[in-house]
Design an enzyme around this catalytic site. Structure first.
Site, PDB file in Angstrom:
ATOM      1  N   ARG A  69       0.902  -1.024   0.221  1.00 12.38           N
ATOM      2  CA  ARG A  69      -0.031   0.125  -0.120  1.00 12.38           C
ATOM      3  C   ARG A  69       0.833   1.085  -0.197  1.00 12.38           C
ATOM      4  O   ARG A  69       0.476   2.126  -0.623  1.00 12.38           O
ATOM      5  CB  ARG A  69      -0.884   0.122   1.335  1.00 12.38           C
ATOM      6  CG  ARG A  69      -1.864   1.068   1.244  1.00 12.38           C
ATOM      7  CD  ARG A  69      -2.749   0.992   2.604  1.00 12.38           C
ATOM      8  NE  ARG A  69      -3.406  -0.269   2.595  1.00 12.38           N
ATOM      9  CZ  ARG A  69      -4.442  -0.433   1.797  1.00 12.38           C
ATOM     10  NH1 ARG A  69      -5.174   0.399   0.915  1.00 12.38           N
ATOM     11  NH2 ARG A  69      -5.166  -1.480   2.037  1.00 12.38           N
ATOM     12  N   HIS A 113     -19.130  10.795   0.984  1.00 14.94           N
ATOM     13  CA  HIS A 113     -19.520   9.653   1.438  1.00 14.94           C
ATOM     14  C   HIS A 113     -20.953   9.566   1.317  1.00 14.94           C
ATOM     15  O   HIS A 113     -21.608  10.620   1.952  1.00 14.94           O
ATOM     16  CB  HIS A 113     -19.087   9.277   2.773  1.00 14.94           C
ATOM     17  CG  HIS A 113     -19.418   8.208   3.380  1.00 14.94           C
ATOM     18  ND1 HIS A 113     -19.009   6.810   2.905  1.00 14.94           N
ATOM     19  CD2 HIS A 113     -20.544   7.765   4.041  1.00 14.94           C
ATOM     20  CE1 HIS A 113     -19.509   5.792   3.848  1.00 14.94           C
ATOM     21  NE2 HIS A 113     -20.266   6.275   4.377  1.00 14.94           N
TER      22      HIS A 113
HETATM   23  C1  GRF Z   1     -20.582   7.737  -4.266  1.00 13.13           C
HETATM   24  O1  GRF Z   1     -21.561   7.439  -3.917  1.00 13.13           O
HETATM   25  C2  GRF Z   1     -19.751   8.475  -3.312  1.00 13.13           C
HETATM   26  O2  GRF Z   1     -20.272   8.948  -2.298  1.00 13.13           O
HETATM   27  C3  GRF Z   1     -18.938   7.253  -2.903  1.00 13.13           C
HETATM   28  O3  GRF Z   1     -18.756   6.477  -3.927  1.00 13.13           O
HETATM   29  C4  GRF Z   1     -19.680   6.761  -5.018  1.00 13.13           C
HETATM   30  C5  GRF Z   1     -18.812   7.166  -6.379  1.00 13.13           C
HETATM   31  O4  GRF Z   1     -19.723   7.208  -7.467  1.00 13.13           O
HETATM   32  N1  GRF Z   1     -17.589   7.399  -2.311  1.00 13.13           N
HETATM   33  P1  GRF Z   1     -19.198   8.108  -8.723  1.00 13.13           P
HETATM   34  O5  GRF Z   1     -18.063   7.296  -9.153  1.00 13.13           O
HETATM   35  O6  GRF Z   1     -18.969   9.541  -8.247  1.00 13.13           O
HETATM   36  O7  GRF Z   1     -20.411   7.912  -9.550  1.00 13.13           O
END
Ligand code: GRF
Length: 219
Positions: A69, A113
């Site tokens: 990582r 999130h």
């Molecule tokens: C979103 O729901 C974001 O909140 C989460 O992952 C998803 C990504 O969706 N962290 P996208 O690739 O931006 O369409």
């Protein structure tokens, strides 16, 4: 800084609809940030096409090509710096970043999130919200700290859970709000309108929008 704008790198792993929201916001000449680079750990991420279509440079850094990582994170860090990036947005980036990386980019690294943090950290947030029976959930943009889905909250949107919702329907409703609050958070930061006091953020000129969202509605 080119034109005085905040130089942003966006890290993705997938479809990139939040990336698209940021791209669209940055297309406004008055927006105070510019996306200098989009980095994906997956070569087939659709977000890479979104970036290319917008004329934004892209890089694929495949985590499977690195022994650790730390080595992967160092490659990401180096790539961002080489592109002149000064601020990083995680937008559906499905790798946990090491404490070292997070500390290097402390207060210059944000994430979105799909829940009202600190509720429902981690994956599968929509189904867990439905299973818990909450009537309001939402989404959060926050500064990143070493613990997962942790860190000072910048903007949140409250979204109702409606009768008959399954995880997909709820996710789609929350996603609309994600696309509104991610550019908003980036703009507030780039304009210097968010300041930190301890581990909380304070809007310099902050007034909360409108009234409370109550669900089910009282009438
Ligand atoms: C979103 O729901 C974001 O909140 C989460 O992952 C998803 C990504 O969706 N962290 P996208 O690739 O931006 O369409």
């Amino acid at each position: 800084m080119a034109g005085g704008k905040l130089k942003v790198g966006v890290l993705i792993s997938g479809r990139g609809t939040n990336l698209q929201a940021l791209i669209d916001a940055c297309a406004d000449p008055g927006f105070p940030a510019v996306i200098e680079l989009v980095v994906s750990n997956k070569a087939d991420a659709f977000g890479l096409k979104r970036a290319a279509d917008a004329g934004i440079p892209t890089a694929v850094i495949d985590h499977k090509a690195y022994r650790s990582r730390a080595a992967f994170d160092a490659a990401v860090d180096e790539t961002l710096r080489a592109a002149g990036v000064g601020f990083v947005c995680l937008a559906g980036f499905m790798r946990i970043l090491s404490g070292d990386f997070v500390e290097r980019w402390r207060d210059r690294l944000i994430n979105i999130h799909p829940s009202l943090l600190p509720a429902f950290k981690g994956l599968d947030t929509h189904q867990r919200a439905i299973d818990a029976g909450v009537t309001i959930t939402g989404c959060t943009v926050h500064f990143v700290r070493p613990a997962m889905d942790d860190g000072p909250i910048i903007v949140q949107a409250a979204v109702p859970v409606l009768p008959g919702d399954d995880a997909d329907r709820l996710a789609a409703r929350i996603l609309e709000s994600e696309h509104a609050i991610y550019p908003l958070a980036l703009r507030l930061i780039a304009e210097g309108r968010v300041r930190m006091t301890g581990e909380k953020t304070v809007r310099r000129d902050g007034v909360p929008s409108a009234g409370a969202l109550i669900n089910p509605s009282p009438d």
